[in-house]
Every structure is written in structure tokens, then in C-alpha cells.
Design an enzyme around this catalytic site. Structure first.
Site, mmCIF file in Angstrom:
data_model
loop_
_atom_site.group_PDB
_atom_site.id
_atom_site.type_symbol
_atom_site.label_atom_id
_atom_site.label_comp_id
_atom_site.label_asym_id
_atom_site.label_seq_id
_atom_site.Cartn_x
_atom_site.Cartn_y
_atom_site.Cartn_z
ATOM 1 N N GLY A 297 -2.412 -77.873 67.779
ATOM 2 C CA GLY A 297 -3.394 -77.564 68.879
ATOM 3 C C GLY A 297 -4.077 -76.323 68.553
ATOM 4 O O GLY A 297 -3.701 -75.482 67.863
ATOM 5 N N ASP A 298 -5.372 -76.601 68.792
ATOM 6 C CA ASP A 298 -6.175 -75.208 68.894
ATOM 7 C C ASP A 298 -5.451 -74.090 69.968
ATOM 8 O O ASP A 298 -4.809 -74.442 70.696
ATOM 9 C CB ASP A 298 -7.735 -75.430 69.154
ATOM 10 C CG ASP A 298 -8.725 -74.327 68.394
ATOM 11 O OD1 ASP A 298 -8.007 -73.212 67.962
ATOM 12 O OD2 ASP A 298 -9.849 -74.472 68.223
ATOM 13 N N TYR A 299 -6.252 -72.995 69.677
ATOM 14 C CA TYR A 299 -5.707 -71.781 70.206
ATOM 15 C C TYR A 299 -5.420 -71.897 71.867
ATOM 16 O O TYR A 299 -6.509 -72.119 72.560
ATOM 17 C CB TYR A 299 -6.483 -70.706 69.888
ATOM 18 C CG TYR A 299 -5.922 -69.330 70.232
ATOM 19 C CD1 TYR A 299 -5.345 -68.345 69.414
ATOM 20 C CD2 TYR A 299 -5.780 -68.760 71.634
ATOM 21 C CE1 TYR A 299 -4.448 -67.453 69.445
ATOM 22 C CE2 TYR A 299 -5.305 -67.479 71.950
ATOM 23 C CZ TYR A 299 -4.621 -66.634 70.892
ATOM 24 O OH TYR A 299 -4.248 -65.731 71.251
#
Ligand code: NOJ
Length: 747
Positions: A297-299
Site C-alpha cells: 500500500g502507498d504511505y
């Protein structure tokens, strides 16, 4: 957690594991089951599994801090090492260097199962040595060059203690207000797809187990480039047709080519956030496309499901993201916090947890970490494989190859070796802080070559005057600049954007040269001296006034460490410019989103005649100031003998003769565009379907062959790809707006 000894494999088991590992590959191909991994999964507790699925910004080597605003203000290496020992971390990202990586891996080797950490980083266009911004490098229209810079970046990455990069960024970006256009390959899906695969290959090398290979990560899945209004992190409104044809296509190509990992995006699609979107992350990606790698997942994208209004709280967000197909959570810690409980309560099946762990361990196994946890953690490599002369040479070559000659009235360029007095005016003349561009925060700033330095390296005397700050005037600046211009034979005007004006969270409403610099440009132009504009920018700009009217304009973007030398190479003709725009330069900001491959509409404005009740703005023409594919050379090229078969069934070859009619060696990028004239879905006015960069000596000709296949003519129909027979227009061209129109029939 009670300490147990690591699983011991006997020799026969080791050999067997080795055999299966050798047959292992990620991405679109089969992933053989590994006995070692299955054995580990059987032994792991849910908490240990959740730890493998959790990653954090490196606090032991805390270089990424300014880029990860969610982090606590204080770095606490000791606390992070303690968490590693507790088995709460499977990956660390954005830390550089041997010593910290060694300490972190040592801590990991104290855990009972000794599953190695993997180290990742945002190596987008180089690490210590910076190469051109991807949007700039895309202008070279050269997948081979993109592969070479990615390969060189991979060598540095592995020399500095990382084995995974969050690149390539493959988002197609059609709105230049969006700051992240800088990180991708521009507005075109065909060019973007070729470069995405080339970069991925460069990073991953021939074999992931090679000690210089890094796992690639195609991001941001999906349609992050379509954020509304070009505002970063915004929602998207997107048709299935555009989603499949434009935004998903580069990801699919990367999966087919064997990309190891994918990053899920922040934005929603059709009301469902990508990072909680089961259709996207599981049904399409793994089900239909057969992707075998892991999704990170992105940040904090999992946690953001709450703000999206898609999850009630952290527990719900972890559950939704994880069940949708996010295998690893970045920075939120939600998987550590909630997966064991969700398993215990039966809300997440153990099979899904094992599947995600299997993907993470398979990546670690594929890059050889189980056999050598200290792979890519080497003092010697850190000393010898970083910023080598070869890397700097490549950065300079790639830099010069990325510069687009937008305009060259009266052949003002190239400058003569001894051009008389040069005034270098503008905030970017001497500047070394805005050379590499966004997402090069781990680069070695001591390498940065300013424009002034690039000129001095040629033993030229230059009168350097700042004249203005980037966004504010400076006292007496214009007067000093005008005096220098009056005294000069040629003015180099180095103006544009800082490197913090593009990139993540840096969207603009007006994509223009800031007012203070425009005032400077007007005053300098009024001296009547010949002006060469050296634009610095992370996106296409709308050029106005004295900048637009200058006789010569070079789009020099952010070219990486060797910027100043690369610019000088082109200014003085050591390198004949051959780059072509990867994004259209509009006339006005208000035309955005602006891209060459738009639809026709029922009321397209004609080039001539009445414009009443036609699709247009009151204030400006529809055409671009400089369109996609445009770029001049110091030579001239002609395209003749274009032959197009009258009919095509499965494939055909279009041929053309390219001739260099100029007096210098140079390269032309020949581009093949098509338009489907009548179809069951409206089609773009032109679509790039092929290109070839042809290097020719003066008066040399070459016949090139561009291949077109049935697949090139397909489009997204009601629910699937379709190919419809009928008439097509075709252009062999040197930009997206030129070329003679030809036609053929698909039968
Ligand atoms: C957020 C960005 O969107 C992504 O591209 C990047 O890889 C991560 N931060 C990690 O720095």
C-alpha cells in the site's frame, strides 16, 4: 514471543528448496511453491505474520524523514531496532548505507525465525547519482536509455543497502497541474508503457537473484494520474474506457514483463479507494492478469480509507485494505495492530494471511535474501559502486538526450565555441539546489553541476546575474540583469520552477513562469540582445510574453547530477538535440487537462473558418503551443516514400525514408500515429502506435520499418477489448500534429 531456534533444513531439503527457488519468478509467470517458505508459514504466529506485512520508514538511517510527514519528529533508532527484534517489521524504506542496514539485519537475525528484512527506497531517477527526471528522460523516446539509467541506479541501490525500489512510476499524466507528472513518462500511454517496461527491466536485471538486481514496483495502482483538477490526492472520475486503455495499460505491461511488486494508489476509482478495492487489487490484478507478486500500500493508504469515508476506524481500514488485496501496509502499523485480532475473531481467513505472507517471503527468497540476509549490504560495494565515472558519464549523456529544443529562430543555436560575451541571467544560473528535481532526496548534492559551472568547465567567461528570486523580485536585480545583458553578445536566461514546485503534493493552478521571473525576462528582452531561454521545470509550462517570444527555447527540465554539463553540451552543439516532448505545452493553464490524444467531439473547431458553436475557449486556440512529440534538431530531416499497405489483417509494415538534409549528424524520432475513423466507441484524434529513433550523418538516408499489429488497433468496448474492421487514418510524422495523412483498411 518465546525465542525458538530457526528452522533447520537438512541437505536434501536445502537442495530441494534451491531447486524450487531457481524455478521461481515473480510477476506474471508461475510462482513455484517453496518448501522453505511453506515450512516458515507453518511455524509463524499471526503476530509474526503481521510483522512481515508491515513496513516503516527507516529510522536507523533516517534520510527519508522530510518526505514522510507522518513520522514522529524524533528519530529513534533504538526503538526501531527493538521493534525489529520483536518481529514487527518486515521491510524498512528510504534509508541509505551499509552500517545502518547491517545493524537492522543483525537485529532481524535475533528473531526466532530469522526471516531477513528487505530494504526498499524511492529510487525514482537515480540514488546518489541522479539521472534526468522521468518526464524529461521520456523525451529521449529511447527505451534503451531508460533501461540503462535504471540499471545504473540499481547498481547504486544495491551498493547502498537496498534491494527494492518504489519505481517505475507508470501513471499516465494528462494534467500538467498535477505535480507528480514529473515522476512518470508523460501523457502518452504507448510511450509510457514502453518506458515502464524498460525501466522495470533495468531495475530487475536479467535475474532477480543477481546481487545488483532490485525488485521493481509499478505504481500507483491505479489511475492516480487522473486525479480531478490535477490536485494531488484528489478523487478521480474516470470512464471504464479511459481506465483500461490509458491508466491500466502500463501496469498490465509490467505484470506481463514480470514486475515483482505493485503499489496501490491513494485515489478512488468509481467511489472505491484503490487501496481498498478488491476488484482492482485482487480480481483484476491476480485473477485476470495472473500477477503473482505482492501489493504494497502507498504511505498510510490503508489508514486513509477512514478519511475517504470507506472505513469506520483503524480496525475496519486494516480489514478492508487487507481483504481487498493489499499485502503490505506502509507506515500505518494497522496490520500489526489488527490482523491478529481479525484472524482470531474469524473476520479475516488464515488462508488470506498466509497468501500475503507467502508473497512477501517469496520476494525475499526471489532476491536471494534467505541464502544471504546481507545481500546488498557491503562496505566494499558502498565504496566502489557509487557515483562511478561511468555513472556520471551516463547521467550527462541522458541529460543532454532529454533536452528538447522547442524553438530556434534564425538558427541562434548552437552557439559558436567562442560566442563572445555571455550573460547568464536568472535564478537558476548559479543554483545547485534545484538541479536534480523531485524524488532525488537521497542524491549526492555535492555532484550537482550548475549551468554556470557547466559553462566554466568549457573555459568560458560568463557574467552571472541572478536578477530575481524564483517567486519574488530582489532589490536591484532587474537593473543588474539589464546591465549585464547590454554588455553581452548573447543572453542565457535560466528561469522556471524550483524542484519543490513539482512532485508529490505540489500541484499548481497556473503552470507558468512565476511573475517575478517574467518581469526579469521582459526587461532582459527589451535590451534587444539575443536571448536563449533555458527552462527549468518538472511539468509542461504555459509560456507567455518575452519567454514565449524569445528566439531560442530549450526545455531543460531537471536533468540530474550533470545538469550544467549536459546543458552546455547542447548549447554548443557537442550534442545535437533529438528529444521530443513527452507532454504537450498548452497555450494557457486553463486548457489543462490538455493532451494530444483527445476525442473529436461532435463540434470540433475547424482550423479555419467560423468557430461559432464549436468546441473551443473564447480566449485561445485549441492547439498546443508545443505539442506532444515536438522537438527540433540542429539538423533538418525529411520523411519521404511513406508506404502504407491498403489493407491489414493481422499485422503490417509501414515504411518511410528518413533523410538528414542538414550539415550535422543528428537523430530524428519518427512517430507512427493512427486514428480509427468509425467505431462503436469514439476514438482519439490520433494515437501513437510506434516510433523509431534514427541516427543519421549529414545527407544520409535510411528506410525504416514500423510494424503495426491488430492488437495496436484494439480498444475497450462495453466490457472487454474489441477490434473492429474498417478504415483507419495513419500518419508517419515528426510530432503529434504533422505528417501527411494516409489510410488503410483493417479487414
Ligand atoms: C508516498 C508516495 O506516493 C509514493 O510514491 C512513495 O513511494 C511513498 N510515499 C514512499 O516514500
Amino acid at each position: 514471543m518465546s525465542p525458538h531456534s530457526a528452522p533447520k533444513l537438512d541437505r536434501r531439503q536445502m537442495l530441494k528448496a534451491g531447486a524450487t527457488i531457481a524455478g521461481l519468478s515473480l510477476g506474471g509467470r508461475a510462482l513455484a511453491q517453496s518448501d522453505r517458505i511453506e515450512s516458515l508459514i507453518r511455524q509463524m504466529t499471526p503476530a509474526e505474520k503481521a510483522g512481515q506485512l508491515s513496513c516503516f520508514s527507516d529510522q536507523i538511517r533516517p534520510i527519508g524523514l522530510p518526505f514522510n510527514p507522518g513520522l514522529p519528529a524524533r528519530n529513534d533508532a533504538a526503538a526501531q531496532l527493538a521493534r525489529i527484534r520483536k518481529g514487527e517489521i518486515g521491510m524498512l524504506f528510504n534509508g541509505v548505507g551499509y552500517a545502518g542496514a547491517r545493524a537492522a539485519q543483525d537485529a532481524m537475525m535475533e528473531t526466532r525465525l530469522k526471516i531477513p528484512l528487505i530494504f526498499a527506497g524511492d529510487v525514482i531517477h537515480g540514488l546518489r547519482t541522479a539521472y534526468p527526471l522521468p518526464i524529461a528522460e521520456a523525451c529521449a523516446f529511447d527505451p534503451d536509455l531508460a533501461e540503462r539509467t535504471a540499471r545504473a541506479a540499481a547498481i547504486e541501490t544495491t551498493a547502498l543497502g537496498m534491494q527494492w525500489t518504489f519505481a517505475p512510476m507508470v501513471d499516465v499524466a494528462r494534467d500538467q497541474r498535477w505535480g507528480r507528472v514529473a515522476e512518470g513518462s508523460g501523457e502518452d500511454v504507448y510511450l509510457g508503457t514502453k518506458l515502464a517496461v524498460a525501466r522495470m527491466r533495468g531495475f530487475q536485471g536479467r535475474d532477480l537473484r543477481d546481487p545488483t538486481s532490485v525488485a521493481a514496483c509499478a505504481k500507483h495502482f491505479a489511475a492516480y494520474g487522473a486525479v480531478s483538477g490535477g490536485m494531488d490526492y484528489n478523487f478521480t472520475e474516470i470512464s471504464p474506457q479511459t481506465l483500461h486503455e490509458v491508466h491500466l495499460a502500463p501496469f498490465k505491461a509490467c505484470v506481463d514483463a514480470g514486475v515483482a511488486t505493485i503499489m496501490s494508489a491513494f485515489n478512488d476509482i468509481d467511489g472505491v479507494p484503490s487501496s481498498g478495492n478488491k476488484w482492482l487489487l485482487t480480481d483484476l490484478l491476480h485473477g485476470q492478469w495472473g500477477f503473482k507478486g505482492l501489493v504494497v500500500g502507498d504511505y498510510t493508504a490503508d489508514e486513509e480509507l477512514i478519511v475517504h469515508g470507506y472505513a469506520a476506524d483503524g480496525r475496519d481500514a486494516a480489514k478492508k485494505a487487507f481483504l481487498a488485496g493489499m499485502d503490505m501496509a506502509m507506515a500505518s502499523n494497522l496490520f500489526n495492530l489488527w490482523l491478529p485480532d481479525l484472524i482470531e475473531k474469524g473476520e479475516v481467513p488464515m488462508a488470506r494471511l498466509d497468501e500475503a505472507v507467502r508473497r512477501v517471503l517469496s520476494l525475499k527468497e526471489a532476491i536471494g535474501l534467505f541464502d544471504n540476509p546481507y545481500r546488498s549490504i557491503s562496505q566494499k560495494a558502498e565504496r566502489t559502486q557509487v557515483s562511478t565515472p561511468g555513472m556520471l558519464k551516463l547521467s550527462r549523456e541522458a541529460g543532454a538526450r532529454s533536452i528538447v529544443l522547442l524553438k530556434n529562430e534564425g538558427d541562434l543555436l548552437p552557439l559558436k565555441a567562442n560566442p563572445g560575451r555571455i550573460a547568464l541571467i536568472g535564478p537558476f544560473g548559479e543554483d545547485r539546489d534545484n538541479v536534480v528535481g523531485t524524488w532525488a532526496f537521497m542524491s549526492d548534492a555535492t555532484l550537482n553541476v550548475s549551468i554556470a559551472q557547466g559553462l566554466r568547465n568549457r573555459k568560458l567567461t560568463v557574467d552571472v546575474v541572478k536578477g530575481s528570486d524564483v517567486e519574488a523580485p530582489i532589490a536591484g536585480g532587474i537593473e543588474a540583469a539589464v546591465a549585464a545583458a547590454r554588455n553581452a553578445d548573447v543572453v542565457l536566461l535560466a528561469i522556471g520552477e524550483t524542484q519543490l514546485m513539482s512532485g508529490e503534493a505540489q500541484s499548481r493552478t497556473e503552470i507558468v513562469v512565476p511573475d517575478a521571473q517574467m518581469a526579469l525576462a521582459e526587461a532582459v528582452a527589451a535590451t534587444g540582445k539575443p536571448v536563449v531561454v533555458l527552462l527549468r521545470h518538472g511539468r509542461a509550462l504555459a509560456l507567455h510574453g518575452a519567454v514565449k517570444d524569445a528566439p531560442a527555447i530549450l526545455a531543460t527540465w531537471f536533468l540530474g547530477s550533470e545538469s550544467g554539463n549536459a546543458i552546455a553540451d547542447v548549447l554548443f552543439g557537442d550534442v545535437n538535440p533529438s528529444a521530443k516532448l513527452s507532454v504537450s505545452f498548452p497555450r494557457e493553464s486553463g486548457q489543462e487537462p490538455y493532451f494530444y490524444n483527445h476525442k473529436n467531439t461532435g463540434r470540433s473547431a475547424p482550423d479555419t473558418g467560423s468557430q461559432e458553436y464549436k468546441a473551443r475557449y473564447r480566449e485561445t486556440k485549441n492547439e498546443a503551443l508545443y505539442p506532444f512529440g515536438h522537438g527540433l534538431s540542429y539538423s533538418r530531416f525529411t520523411l519521404t516514400n511513406v508506404t502504407v499497405p491498403a489493407q491489414m489483417t493481422d499485422a503490417m509494415e509501414v515504411t518511410a525514408t528518413v533523410t538528414n538534409t542538414g550539415s550535422r549528424a543528428g537523430a530524428e524520432v519518427v512517430q507512427l500515429y493512427i486514428h480509427d475513423k468509425v467505431a462503436s466507441r469514439t476514438r482519439p484524434v490520433r494515437e501513437l502506435k510506434g516510433f523509431e529513433r534514427v541516427l543519421l550523418n549529414p545527407r544520409q538516408s535510411r528506410t525504416i520499418r514500423l510494424r503495426l499489429t491488430r492488437d495496436d488497433l484494439r480498444f475497450w468496448g462495453e466490457n472487454d477489448w474489441v477490434v473492429e474492421p474498417g478504415q483507419f487514418d495513419l500518419w508517419v510524422a515528426t510530432s503529434s500534429v504533422d505528417g501527411e495523412k494516409r489510410s488503410f483498411e483493417l479487414v
